[in-house]
Design a protein around this motif. Structure first.
Motif, mmCIF file in Angstrom:
data_model
loop_
_atom_site.group_PDB
_atom_site.id
_atom_site.type_symbol
_atom_site.label_atom_id
_atom_site.label_comp_id
_atom_site.label_asym_id
_atom_site.label_seq_id
_atom_site.Cartn_x
_atom_site.Cartn_y
_atom_site.Cartn_z
ATOM 1 N N LEU A 166 0.851 -1.191 0.000
ATOM 2 C CA LEU A 166 0.000 0.000 0.000
ATOM 3 C C LEU A 166 0.880 1.232 0.000
ATOM 4 N N GLU A 167 0.757 2.057 -1.031
ATOM 5 C CA GLU A 167 1.604 3.233 -1.141
ATOM 6 C C GLU A 167 0.931 4.456 -0.535
ATOM 7 N N ALA A 168 1.752 5.316 0.017
ATOM 8 C CA ALA A 168 1.254 6.560 0.601
ATOM 9 C C ALA A 168 2.290 7.653 0.364
ATOM 10 N N PRO A 169 1.850 8.896 0.155
ATOM 11 C CA PRO A 169 0.428 9.279 0.113
ATOM 12 C C PRO A 169 -0.206 8.944 -1.239
ATOM 13 N N LEU A 170 -1.517 8.794 -1.211
ATOM 14 C CA LEU A 170 -2.289 8.574 -2.420
ATOM 15 C C LEU A 170 -3.117 9.820 -2.727
ATOM 16 N N SER A 171 -3.274 10.099 -4.009
ATOM 17 C CA SER A 171 -4.114 11.228 -4.407
ATOM 18 C C SER A 171 -5.548 11.014 -3.945
ATOM 19 N N ARG A 172 -6.166 12.046 -3.458
ATOM 20 C CA ARG A 172 -7.543 11.931 -2.972
ATOM 21 C C ARG A 172 -8.559 11.815 -4.101
ATOM 22 N N SER A 181 -9.770 -10.625 -12.968
ATOM 23 C CA SER A 181 -9.007 -10.133 -11.832
ATOM 24 C C SER A 181 -9.622 -8.924 -11.180
ATOM 25 N N GLY A 182 -10.746 -8.483 -11.658
ATOM 26 C CA GLY A 182 -11.352 -7.288 -11.091
ATOM 27 C C GLY A 182 -10.818 -6.003 -11.677
ATOM 28 N N SER A 183 -9.953 -6.079 -12.697
ATOM 29 C CA SER A 183 -9.329 -4.879 -13.226
ATOM 30 C C SER A 183 -10.311 -3.966 -13.932
ATOM 31 N N CYS A 184 -11.410 -4.511 -14.391
ATOM 32 C CA CYS A 184 -12.376 -3.701 -15.119
ATOM 33 C C CYS A 184 -13.601 -3.362 -14.272
ATOM 34 N N GLY A 185 -13.523 -3.680 -12.988
ATOM 35 C CA GLY A 185 -14.620 -3.316 -12.101
ATOM 36 C C GLY A 185 -15.679 -4.385 -12.030
ATOM 37 N N GLY A 186 -16.578 -4.244 -11.050
ATOM 38 C CA GLY A 186 -17.661 -5.191 -10.871
ATOM 39 C C GLY A 186 -17.424 -6.058 -9.659
ATOM 40 N N GLY A 187 -18.506 -6.471 -9.010
ATOM 41 C CA GLY A 187 -18.396 -7.383 -7.902
ATOM 42 C C GLY A 187 -17.938 -6.730 -6.614
ATOM 43 N N LEU A 188 -17.717 -7.595 -5.614
ATOM 44 C CA LEU A 188 -17.362 -7.131 -4.274
ATOM 45 C C LEU A 188 -16.050 -6.353 -4.254
ATOM 46 N N VAL A 189 -15.062 -6.818 -5.005
ATOM 47 C CA VAL A 189 -13.763 -6.139 -5.015
ATOM 48 C C VAL A 189 -13.912 -4.691 -5.466
ATOM 49 N N PHE A 190 -14.638 -4.484 -6.536
ATOM 50 C CA PHE A 190 -14.865 -3.133 -7.056
ATOM 51 C C PHE A 190 -15.554 -2.254 -6.009
ATOM 52 N N VAL A 191 -16.581 -2.788 -5.375
ATOM 53 C CA VAL A 191 -17.325 -2.018 -4.368
ATOM 54 C C VAL A 191 -16.424 -1.634 -3.201
ATOM 55 N N LEU A 192 -15.626 -2.588 -2.719
ATOM 56 C CA LEU A 192 -14.738 -2.293 -1.598
ATOM 57 C C LEU A 192 -13.660 -1.281 -1.972
ATOM 58 N N ALA A 193 -13.148 -1.378 -3.207
ATOM 59 C CA ALA A 193 -12.141 -0.413 -3.648
ATOM 60 C C ALA A 193 -12.721 0.994 -3.732
ATOM 61 N N ILE A 194 -13.951 1.126 -4.198
ATOM 62 C CA ILE A 194 -14.597 2.436 -4.261
ATOM 63 C C ILE A 194 -14.841 2.979 -2.856
ATOM 64 N N ILE A 195 -15.259 2.101 -1.934
ATOM 65 C CA ILE A 195 -15.445 2.541 -0.543
ATOM 66 C C ILE A 195 -14.126 3.056 0.029
ATOM 67 N N LEU A 207 -10.636 7.561 1.540
ATOM 68 C CA LEU A 207 -9.386 8.269 1.265
ATOM 69 C C LEU A 207 -9.645 9.729 0.916
ATOM 70 N N ALA A 208 -10.670 9.979 0.121
ATOM 71 C CA ALA A 208 -10.975 11.344 -0.298
ATOM 72 C C ALA A 208 -11.286 12.258 0.886
ATOM 73 N N PHE A 209 -11.896 11.700 1.916
ATOM 74 C CA PHE A 209 -12.294 12.527 3.056
ATOM 75 C C PHE A 209 -11.298 12.507 4.211
ATOM 76 N N THR A 210 -10.493 11.448 4.293
ATOM 77 C CA THR A 210 -9.576 11.328 5.435
ATOM 78 C C THR A 210 -8.111 11.364 5.044
ATOM 79 N N GLU A 211 -7.810 11.252 3.733
ATOM 80 C CA GLU A 211 -6.452 11.177 3.201
ATOM 81 C C GLU A 211 -5.743 9.894 3.621
ATOM 82 N N LYS A 212 -6.500 8.911 4.070
ATOM 83 C CA LYS A 212 -5.915 7.633 4.462
ATOM 84 C C LYS A 212 -6.711 6.483 3.848
#
Length: 226
Positions: A17-23, A147-161, A166-171
């Motif tokens: 996991l790299e930091a910092p990440l763009s918000r 592999s989830g690279s194009c979105g969809g499913g649980l992985v996509f939903v969790l990544a968006i969450i 990240l957008a609101f907390t920078e973490k």
């Protein structure tokens, strides 16, 4: 069904996991990744064709031709890096290289040990019959086989969450990262098995964390069995 981590030594999936990440970069990564998606379409067509050739080679010789094996490993590596940058994890802002190689400096890494022998009997059934239970599970993870690279499913939903947090907390939430990598690791293990690259049956186990917990390799202590 459970197995020990040692049974899954051939397939190793790691991520940092790299930091910092763009918000906000995650909002446009779908656009930035279009060139990769175009290339991956052709790479996966080649992957399927190579797998067919490998099928007959294994059936006749019990060997997966090494150049073909290395190519298909490269396709999985490329796919995993794109997924990690994109909506399969959103855990790095480093643009993925256009490469089939290992790229050890990139934060998403995959390696599969070359098998000296593969079963003639298993090659007839493992990619469709034996893998069916896993296809059902990973279909829920990624919304289809991949592999989830194009979105969809649980992985996509969790990544968006994770991206919204990240957008609101920078973490990027570490526990969420560990879960997302565990889901991706499961998918990639199944992809390797279905691609005839190993006879080791994928365990029904979620190995979470950035470091692969496979026994016999220096993977660190980040992986946690769920």
């Amino acid at each position: 069904m459970t197995t020990t981590p040692a049974a899954y030594d051939p397939v190793r999936v790691d991520a940092a996991l790299e930091a910092p990440l763009s918000r906000w970069l995650w909002l446009v990564k779908w656009l930035l990744l279009i060139p990769h998606y175009v290339v991956l379409i052709f790479l996966w067509i080649a992957f399927m064709l190579v797998s067919v050739v490998a099928f007959f080679a294994i059936l006749i010789t019990e060997r997966y031709p090494r150049p073909l094996f290395d190519f298909n490993v490269g396709v999985l590596r490329w796919t995993w890096r794109v997924s990690y940058y994109g909506y399969g994890a959103l855990a790095t802002d480093r643009y993925p290289p256009f490469s089939l190689g290992a790229e050890p400096d990139y934060p998403a890494r995959l390696d599969i040990t070359y098998p000296e022998r593969l079963s003639r009997g298993l090659v007839l059934v493992k990619w469709w019959l034996l893998a069916i239970p896993h296809y059902i599970v990973i279909g829920f993870f990624v919304g289809g086989y991949g592999s989830g690279s194009c979105g969809g499913g649980l992985v996509f939903v969790l990544a968006i969450i994770a991206a919204v947090i990240l957008a609101f907390t920078e973490k990027y939430p570490k526990d969420l990262f560990d879960l997302i990598i565990g889901l991706n690791r499961w998918v990639l293990r199944v992809a390797a098995y279905a691609g005839l690259m190993t006879d080791a049956y994928p365990p029904f186990r979620l190995d979470m964390g950035g470091s692969d917990p496979a026994v016999g390799h220096d993977r660190g202590t980040g992986g946690r069995p769920f």
